[in-house]
Design a protein around this motif. Structure first.
Motif, mmCIF file in Angstrom:
data_model
loop_
_atom_site.group_PDB
_atom_site.id
_atom_site.type_symbol
_atom_site.label_atom_id
_atom_site.label_comp_id
_atom_site.label_asym_id
_atom_site.label_seq_id
_atom_site.Cartn_x
_atom_site.Cartn_y
_atom_site.Cartn_z
ATOM 1 N N GLY A 80 12.222 -3.232 -18.970
ATOM 2 C CA GLY A 80 13.068 -2.135 -19.427
ATOM 3 C C GLY A 80 14.186 -1.819 -18.451
ATOM 4 O O GLY A 80 15.315 -1.521 -18.839
ATOM 5 N N LYS A 81 13.879 -1.885 -17.159
ATOM 6 C CA LYS A 81 14.875 -1.607 -16.124
ATOM 7 C C LYS A 81 16.021 -2.619 -16.214
ATOM 8 O O LYS A 81 17.193 -2.261 -16.175
ATOM 9 N N GLU A 82 15.687 -3.883 -16.375
ATOM 10 C CA GLU A 82 16.714 -4.918 -16.470
ATOM 11 C C GLU A 82 17.466 -4.837 -17.795
ATOM 12 O O GLU A 82 18.661 -5.125 -17.858
ATOM 13 N N GLN A 83 16.787 -4.436 -18.860
ATOM 14 C CA GLN A 83 17.467 -4.262 -20.149
ATOM 15 C C GLN A 83 18.519 -3.160 -20.034
ATOM 16 O O GLN A 83 19.615 -3.275 -20.579
ATOM 17 N N THR A 84 18.205 -2.113 -19.302
ATOM 18 C CA THR A 84 19.166 -1.031 -19.076
ATOM 19 C C THR A 84 20.362 -1.551 -18.283
ATOM 20 O O THR A 84 21.513 -1.237 -18.609
ATOM 21 N N ARG A 85 20.113 -2.361 -17.270
ATOM 22 C CA ARG A 85 21.207 -2.937 -16.478
ATOM 23 C C ARG A 85 22.089 -3.824 -17.345
ATOM 24 O O ARG A 85 23.310 -3.825 -17.213
ATOM 25 N N MET A 86 21.468 -4.578 -18.250
ATOM 26 C CA MET A 86 22.233 -5.453 -19.156
ATOM 27 C C MET A 86 23.118 -4.604 -20.067
ATOM 28 O O MET A 86 24.288 -4.910 -20.270
ATOM 29 N N ARG A 87 22.545 -3.545 -20.604
ATOM 30 C CA ARG A 87 23.298 -2.666 -21.505
ATOM 31 C C ARG A 87 24.471 -2.027 -20.774
ATOM 32 O O ARG A 87 25.592 -1.991 -21.276
ATOM 33 N N LYS A 88 24.236 -1.530 -19.554
ATOM 34 C CA LYS A 88 25.299 -0.899 -18.778
ATOM 35 C C LYS A 88 26.387 -1.893 -18.382
ATOM 36 O O LYS A 88 27.543 -1.513 -18.194
ATOM 37 N N ALA A 89 26.019 -3.169 -18.259
ATOM 38 C CA ALA A 89 26.998 -4.211 -17.936
ATOM 39 C C ALA A 89 27.792 -4.632 -19.173
ATOM 40 O O ALA A 89 28.725 -5.408 -19.075
ATOM 41 N N GLY A 90 27.399 -4.123 -20.337
ATOM 42 C CA GLY A 90 28.126 -4.422 -21.562
ATOM 43 C C GLY A 90 27.577 -5.588 -22.350
ATOM 44 O O GLY A 90 28.207 -6.045 -23.301
ATOM 45 N N PHE A 91 26.410 -6.085 -21.976
ATOM 46 C CA PHE A 91 25.806 -7.202 -22.697
ATOM 47 C C PHE A 91 25.046 -6.671 -23.905
ATOM 48 O O PHE A 91 24.357 -5.660 -23.808
ATOM 49 N N GLU A 92 25.169 -7.349 -25.024
ATOM 50 C CA GLU A 92 24.445 -6.956 -26.224
ATOM 51 C C GLU A 92 23.418 -8.023 -26.566
ATOM 52 O O GLU A 92 23.737 -9.203 -26.593
ATOM 53 N N ALA A 93 22.211 -7.585 -26.850
ATOM 54 C CA ALA A 93 21.154 -8.515 -27.215
ATOM 55 C C ALA A 93 21.426 -9.068 -28.608
ATOM 56 O O ALA A 93 21.818 -8.341 -29.507
ATOM 57 N N TYR A 94 21.224 -10.371 -28.766
ATOM 58 C CA TYR A 94 21.388 -10.963 -30.088
ATOM 59 C C TYR A 94 20.067 -11.001 -30.834
ATOM 60 O O TYR A 94 20.040 -11.228 -32.042
ATOM 61 N N LYS A 95 18.980 -10.720 -30.115
ATOM 62 C CA LYS A 95 17.661 -10.776 -30.736
ATOM 63 C C LYS A 95 16.714 -9.863 -29.975
ATOM 64 O O LYS A 95 16.796 -9.738 -28.754
ATOM 65 N N GLU A 96 15.833 -9.193 -30.706
ATOM 66 C CA GLU A 96 14.781 -8.379 -30.101
ATOM 67 C C GLU A 96 13.507 -8.651 -30.875
ATOM 68 O O GLU A 96 13.492 -8.592 -32.099
ATOM 69 N N ASP A 97 12.442 -8.957 -30.162
ATOM 70 C CA ASP A 97 11.188 -9.240 -30.864
ATOM 71 C C ASP A 97 10.351 -7.969 -31.027
ATOM 72 O O ASP A 97 10.736 -6.884 -30.586
ATOM 73 N N ALA A 98 9.212 -8.093 -31.679
ATOM 74 C CA ALA A 98 8.364 -6.942 -31.997
ATOM 75 C C ALA A 98 7.822 -6.248 -30.755
ATOM 76 O O ALA A 98 7.471 -5.067 -30.801
ATOM 77 N N GLU A 99 7.749 -6.951 -29.651
ATOM 78 C CA GLU A 99 7.218 -6.377 -28.411
ATOM 79 C C GLU A 99 8.293 -5.684 -27.573
ATOM 80 O O GLU A 99 8.024 -5.165 -26.506
ATOM 81 N N GLY A 100 9.537 -5.689 -28.035
ATOM 82 C CA GLY A 100 10.616 -5.027 -27.308
ATOM 83 C C GLY A 100 11.348 -5.923 -26.337
ATOM 84 O O GLY A 100 12.251 -5.465 -25.623
ATOM 85 N N ASN A 101 10.996 -7.203 -26.285
ATOM 86 C CA ASN A 101 11.711 -8.151 -25.432
ATOM 87 C C ASN A 101 13.079 -8.424 -26.041
ATOM 88 O O ASN A 101 13.219 -8.500 -27.258
ATOM 89 N N LYS A 102 14.084 -8.571 -25.184
ATOM 90 C CA LYS A 102 15.442 -8.815 -25.683
ATOM 91 C C LYS A 102 15.966 -10.142 -25.165
ATOM 92 O O LYS A 102 15.606 -10.593 -24.085
ATOM 93 N N TYR A 103 16.823 -10.726 -25.984
ATOM 94 C CA TYR A 103 17.425 -12.021 -25.686
ATOM 95 C C TYR A 103 18.939 -11.865 -25.678
ATOM 96 O O TYR A 103 19.512 -11.246 -26.576
ATOM 97 N N TYR A 104 19.583 -12.427 -24.662
ATOM 98 C CA TYR A 104 21.021 -12.306 -24.492
ATOM 99 C C TYR A 104 21.638 -13.691 -24.316
ATOM 100 O O TYR A 104 21.005 -14.602 -23.780
ATOM 101 N N ARG A 105 22.895 -13.826 -24.744
ATOM 102 C CA ARG A 105 23.729 -14.982 -24.417
ATOM 103 C C ARG A 105 24.943 -14.413 -23.696
ATOM 104 O O ARG A 105 25.628 -13.547 -24.205
ATOM 105 N N VAL A 106 25.200 -14.946 -22.510
ATOM 106 C CA VAL A 106 26.262 -14.401 -21.667
ATOM 107 C C VAL A 106 27.104 -15.549 -21.129
ATOM 108 O O VAL A 106 26.564 -16.553 -20.666
#
Length: 98
Positions: A28-54
């Motif tokens: 969650g901490k790293e997901q917040t850092r990704m969001r603040k950096a402007g990265f958008e997840a292209y996929k999120e699974d049922a467990e809340g894991n996020k996937y990014y392409r950067v």
């Protein structure tokens, strides 16, 4: 699903063909850092894991410096004089506006 600290992770893989990083993030901490950096997840699974392409140029690996800048007494005095001059100019401009 709640992960233990040892299970939370961010995994970066680099694809030279597309010149992109693929990032899997369960922290969650790293997901917040990704969001603040402007990265958008292209996929999120049922467990809340996020996937990014950067893009490669959006990622930087830099070591933070532990050393502090050391100033000579002469340089410190010059910086203090410059700061005092700037503050005086600012005060003068504020007085002229009033």
């Amino acid at each position: 699903m709640n992960y233990t600290a040892i299970e939370r992770e961010a995994v970066l893989t680099y694809d030279e063909e597309s010149n992109q990083y693929h990032i899997f993030c369960s922290s969650g901490k790293e997901q917040t850092r990704m969001r603040k950096a402007g990265f958008e997840a292209y996929k999120e699974d049922a467990e809340g894991n996020k996937y990014y392409r950067v893009e490669r140029n959006q990622i930087s690996f830099r070591a933070k410096s532990d050393s502090k800048r050391v100033l000579s007494p002469e340089r410190r005095a010059a910086l203090a004089a410059n700061l005092a001059k700037g503050r005086a100019n600012k005060k003068k401009l504020e007085e002229e506006k009033s």
